[in-house]
Design a protein around this motif. Structure first.
Motif, PDB file in Angstrom:
ATOM      1  N   TRP A  88      -5.000   0.201   3.164  1.00 11.89           N
ATOM      2  CA  TRP A  88      -5.185   1.310   4.094  1.00 11.89           C
ATOM      3  C   TRP A  88      -4.381   1.080   5.368  1.00 11.89           C
ATOM      4  CZ3 TRP A  88      -6.578   2.541   8.990  1.00 11.89           C
ATOM      5  CH2 TRP A  88      -6.717   3.914   9.251  1.00 11.89           C
ATOM      6  N   LEU A  89      -4.331  -0.156   5.864  1.00 14.35           N
ATOM      7  CA  LEU A  89      -3.551  -0.448   7.073  1.00 14.35           C
ATOM      8  C   LEU A  89      -2.069  -0.147   6.837  1.00 14.35           C
ATOM      9  CD1 LEU A  89      -3.258  -1.579   9.928  1.00 14.35           C
ATOM     10  CD2 LEU A  89      -3.142  -3.877   8.908  1.00 14.35           C
ATOM     11  N   ARG A  90      -1.549  -0.507   5.691  1.00 13.23           N
ATOM     12  CA  ARG A  90      -0.150  -0.196   5.387  1.00 13.23           C
ATOM     13  C   ARG A  90       0.075   1.312   5.380  1.00 13.23           C
ATOM     14  NH1 ARG A  90       3.169   0.758   0.862  1.00 13.23           N
ATOM     15  NH2 ARG A  90       5.252  -0.187   1.058  1.00 13.23           N
ATOM     16  N   HIS A  91      -0.860   2.045   4.789  1.00 20.16           N
ATOM     17  CA  HIS A  91      -0.787   3.506   4.782  1.00 20.16           C
ATOM     18  C   HIS A  91      -0.802   4.048   6.208  1.00 20.16           C
ATOM     19  CE1 HIS A  91      -2.027   7.679   4.144  1.00 20.16           C
ATOM     20  NE2 HIS A  91      -3.166   7.431   4.775  1.00 20.16           N
ATOM     21  N   ALA A  92      -1.700   3.529   7.048  1.00 27.13           N
ATOM     22  CA  ALA A  92      -1.782   3.982   8.436  1.00 27.13           C
ATOM     23  C   ALA A  92      -0.482   3.715   9.180  1.00 27.13           C
ATOM     24  CB  ALA A  92      -2.940   3.296   9.144  1.00 27.13           C
ATOM     25  N   ALA A  93       0.127   2.553   8.915  1.00 26.50           N
ATOM     26  CA  ALA A  93       1.395   2.226   9.563  1.00 26.50           C
ATOM     27  C   ALA A  93       2.496   3.174   9.113  1.00 26.50           C
ATOM     28  CB  ALA A  93       1.764   0.775   9.260  1.00 26.50           C
ATOM     29  N   GLN A  94       2.523   3.484   7.831  1.00 29.78           N
ATOM     30  CA  GLN A  94       3.555   4.396   7.321  1.00 29.78           C
ATOM     31  C   GLN A  94       3.386   5.807   7.884  1.00 29.78           C
ATOM     32  OE1 GLN A  94       2.912   3.773   3.101  1.00 29.78           O
ATOM     33  NE2 GLN A  94       4.638   2.358   2.954  1.00 29.78           N
ATOM     34  N   MET A  95       2.130   6.215   8.127  1.00 25.49           N
ATOM     35  CA  MET A  95       1.869   7.538   8.698  1.00 25.49           C
ATOM     36  C   MET A  95       1.934   7.537  10.225  1.00 25.49           C
ATOM     37  SD  MET A  95      -0.976   9.566   6.484  1.00 25.49           S
ATOM     38  CE  MET A  95      -0.508  11.044   7.372  1.00 25.49           C
ATOM     39  N   ARG A  96       2.135   6.354  10.804  1.00 25.01           N
ATOM     40  CA  ARG A  96       2.174   6.185  12.261  1.00 25.01           C
ATOM     41  C   ARG A  96       0.874   6.673  12.911  1.00 25.01           C
ATOM     42  NH1 ARG A  96       7.146   4.567  13.859  1.00 25.01           N
ATOM     43  NH2 ARG A  96       8.889   4.930  12.432  1.00 25.01           N
ATOM     44  N   LEU A  97      -0.237   6.348  12.265  1.00 23.25           N
ATOM     45  CA  LEU A  97      -1.533   6.677  12.836  1.00 23.25           C
ATOM     46  C   LEU A  97      -1.828   5.713  13.986  1.00 23.25           C
ATOM     47  CD1 LEU A  97      -3.786   7.179   9.676  1.00 23.25           C
ATOM     48  CD2 LEU A  97      -2.908   8.948  11.195  1.00 23.25           C
ATOM     49  N   PRO A  98      -2.144   6.212  15.170  1.00 18.27           N
ATOM     50  CA  PRO A  98      -2.484   5.300  16.260  1.00 18.27           C
ATOM     51  C   PRO A  98      -3.860   4.691  16.057  1.00 18.27           C
ATOM     52  CG  PRO A  98      -2.689   7.583  16.973  1.00 18.27           C
ATOM     53  CD  PRO A  98      -2.124   7.625  15.587  1.00 18.27           C
ATOM     54  N   LEU A  99      -3.941   3.364  16.124  1.00 14.07           N
ATOM     55  CA  LEU A  99      -5.218   2.674  16.038  1.00 14.07           C
ATOM     56  C   LEU A  99      -5.767   2.435  17.434  1.00 14.07           C
ATOM     57  CD1 LEU A  99      -4.605  -0.030  13.268  1.00 14.07           C
ATOM     58  CD2 LEU A  99      -5.556   2.269  13.010  1.00 14.07           C
ATOM     59  N   ASP A 100      -7.093   2.546  17.573  1.00 12.15           N
ATOM     60  CA  ASP A 100      -7.756   2.265  18.844  1.00 12.15           C
ATOM     61  C   ASP A 100      -8.115   0.788  18.976  1.00 12.15           C
ATOM     62  OD1 ASP A 100      -7.699   5.004  19.365  1.00 12.15           O
ATOM     63  OD2 ASP A 100      -9.667   5.329  18.464  1.00 12.15           O
ATOM     64  N   GLY A 101      -8.159   0.080  17.856  1.00  7.96           N
ATOM     65  CA  GLY A 101      -8.524  -1.327  17.910  1.00  7.96           C
ATOM     66  C   GLY A 101      -8.541  -1.930  16.523  1.00  7.96           C
ATOM     67  N   ALA A 102      -8.634  -3.261  16.483  1.00 13.32           N
ATOM     68  CA  ALA A 102      -8.705  -4.011  15.230  1.00 13.32           C
ATOM     69  C   ALA A 102      -9.465  -5.294  15.527  1.00 13.32           C
ATOM     70  CB  ALA A 102      -7.307  -4.322  14.706  1.00 13.32           C
ATOM     71  N   SER A 103     -10.592  -5.520  14.848  1.00 15.22           N
ATOM     72  CA  SER A 103     -11.476  -6.612  15.218  1.00 15.22           C
ATOM     73  C   SER A 103     -12.000  -7.358  13.999  1.00 15.22           C
ATOM     74  CB  SER A 103     -12.681  -6.092  16.014  1.00 15.22           C
ATOM     75  OG  SER A 103     -12.274  -5.473  17.210  1.00 15.22           O
ATOM     76  N   ASP A 104     -12.174  -8.661  14.190  1.00 11.37           N
ATOM     77  CA  ASP A 104     -12.915  -9.494  13.253  1.00 11.37           C
ATOM     78  C   ASP A 104     -14.301  -9.688  13.855  1.00 11.37           C
ATOM     79  OD1 ASP A 104     -14.071 -11.549  11.757  1.00 11.37           O
ATOM     80  OD2 ASP A 104     -12.176 -12.594  11.484  1.00 11.37           O
ATOM     81  N   HIS A 105     -15.321  -9.166  13.170  1.00  8.79           N
ATOM     82  CA  HIS A 105     -16.692  -9.248  13.663  1.00  8.79           C
ATOM     83  C   HIS A 105     -17.488 -10.380  13.003  1.00  8.79           C
ATOM     84  CE1 HIS A 105     -16.230  -5.695  16.075  1.00  8.79           C
ATOM     85  NE2 HIS A 105     -15.927  -4.940  15.037  1.00  8.79           N
ATOM     86  N   LEU A 106     -16.796 -11.313  12.347  1.00  3.45           N
ATOM     87  CA  LEU A 106     -17.382 -12.452  11.647  1.00  3.45           C
ATOM     88  C   LEU A 106     -18.034 -12.036  10.332  1.00  3.45           C
ATOM     89  CD1 LEU A 106     -19.009 -14.455  14.616  1.00  3.45           C
ATOM     90  CD2 LEU A 106     -16.626 -14.460  13.823  1.00  3.45           C
ATOM     91  N   VAL A 107     -18.802 -10.968  10.338  1.00  2.00           N
ATOM     92  CA  VAL A 107     -19.394 -10.446   9.106  1.00  2.00           C
ATOM     93  C   VAL A 107     -18.479  -9.438   8.426  1.00  2.00           C
ATOM     94  CG1 VAL A 107     -21.758 -10.814   9.888  1.00  2.00           C
ATOM     95  CG2 VAL A 107     -20.637  -8.637  10.368  1.00  2.00           C
ATOM     96  N   SER A 108     -17.503  -8.924   9.171  1.00  2.00           N
ATOM     97  CA  SER A 108     -16.642  -7.850   8.667  1.00  2.00           C
ATOM     98  C   SER A 108     -15.313  -7.868   9.403  1.00  2.00           C
ATOM     99  CB  SER A 108     -17.321  -6.488   8.861  1.00  2.00           C
ATOM    100  OG  SER A 108     -17.510  -6.225  10.247  1.00  2.00           O
ATOM    101  N   GLU A 109     -14.363  -7.122   8.866  1.00  2.00           N
ATOM    102  CA  GLU A 109     -13.075  -6.895   9.520  1.00  2.00           C
ATOM    103  C   GLU A 109     -12.880  -5.388   9.629  1.00  2.00           C
ATOM    104  OE1 GLU A 109     -10.253 -10.602   8.344  1.00  2.00           O
ATOM    105  OE2 GLU A 109     -10.742  -9.236   6.692  1.00  2.00           O
ATOM    106  N   ALA A 110     -12.470  -4.913  10.800  1.00  2.00           N
ATOM    107  CA  ALA A 110     -12.540  -3.484  11.075  1.00  2.00           C
ATOM    108  C   ALA A 110     -11.302  -2.975  11.798  1.00  2.00           C
ATOM    109  CB  ALA A 110     -13.780  -3.180  11.914  1.00  2.00           C
ATOM    110  N   LEU A 111     -10.930  -1.753  11.443  1.00  2.00           N
ATOM    111  CA  LEU A 111      -9.868  -0.999  12.110  1.00  2.00           C
ATOM    112  C   LEU A 111     -10.497   0.260  12.691  1.00  2.00           C
ATOM    113  CD1 LEU A 111      -7.265  -1.271   9.219  1.00  2.00           C
ATOM    114  CD2 LEU A 111      -7.365  -2.719  11.264  1.00  2.00           C
TER     115      LEU A 111
END
Length: 280
Positions: A88-111
């Motif tokens: 999904w991240l690769r897809h977002a990059a190809q579509m030039r979708l602006p991300l508000d953040g990207a975090s490792d929450h220890l239990v999960s990884e989130a965009l």
């Protein structure tokens, strides 16, 4: 067949999230093309989008203007694996979708990103429960650490994005509330969720030992009162209780707390006007 999602290994979990929107055709196309959901049903007044016949996001036309800071912080779509998150991240990059953040929450990884009408979205994957770190008191430890996007996207497949994969589901909803103690009183004491984690200004609640199905924060909404009927943004979200006994227990709590059962569907609004609907 994909393994069950960690979020759904629980007596009660989150189903479809319904948003009231201004431009139904445009937002339907955005959730299809940018997020990767499939249009399962569409008419002049609404659109259902999801994966594998499961509705995850329902859009309804006719939104009014927002008048409150309370409401949706984000809806959180849960992917089955880290590999799916990388795709999904690769897809977002190809579509030039602006991300508000990207975090490792220890239990999960989130965009994180925001849809064209200002609704927050989290796209994430869970680590297995056995990998979740614990606090000294035995509770789940969560944090917000930097997610290495270069390493993540390096795990993605080449080729065009085929959309969100089978097994994708709604993981949680995160709300803007006026008071976290009032949110705990409603979702824990009345509805029956367990308090899992407290952050400064935020409370995280769940069933079945999950890290959170529902969260409420006051980071930009301290003291907010009830939303007005018909506001844009979050209208309602489903609580799914597959087992008959669990369904009956939550139904009893909803009705005892002042909810209704119009059309045979138990439902109640929280103190800020966000409506919960109980389904099997």
């Amino acid at each position: 067949m994909p393994a069950p999602l960690e979020a759904h290994d629980a007596p009660v979990f989150i189903g479809a999230v319904t948003l009231r929107v201004h431009d139904l055709p445009a937002l339907t196309a955005w959730y299809r093309d940018a997020i990767g959901l499939r249009v399962l049903h569409q008419d002049a007044g609404s659109a259902d989008l999801g994966v594998g016949g499961r509705v995850l996001v329902r859009l309804e036309a006719g939104a009014g203007q927002p008048t409150s800071t309370a409401g949706l912080f984000h809806l959180a779509i849960l992917l089955p694996s880290r590999h799916d998150l990388a795709n999904w991240l690769r897809h977002a990059a190809q579509m030039r979708l602006p991300l508000d953040g990207a975090s490792d929450h220890l239990v999960s990884e989130a965009l994180y990103l925001t849809d064209p009408e200002g609704n927050g979205i989290e796209i994430y994957r869970d680590r297995k429960r056995a990998e979740w770190p614990l606090r000294p008191d035995g509770g789940i430890a969560m944090a917000t650490e930097r997610l290495d996007l270069d390493a993540l996207i390096g795990e993605a497949d080449a080729g065009p994005y085929a959309g969100m994969p089978a097994g994708t589901g709604m993981g949680h909803v995160h709300l803007r509330v006026g008071d976290t103690a009032a949110a705990e009183a409603f979702y824990r004491d009345l509805i029956g969720f367990e308090l899992m984690v407290r952050y400064p200004g935020a409370s995280f609640l769940a069933t079945g030992g999950y890290h959170h199905h529902i969260a409420g924060n006051i980071w930009g909404s301290r003291g907010a009162g009830p939303r007005r009927p018909g506001e844009a943004g979050l209208d309602r979200f489903e609580l799914i209780a597959p087992d008959a006994a669990d369904f009956a227990g939550v139904r009893e709590r909803i009705l005892a707390a002042g909810g209704d059962e119009a059309g045979g569907v138990p439902a109640i609004a929280d103190p800020w006007g966000n409506r919960l609907v109980l389904v099997r």
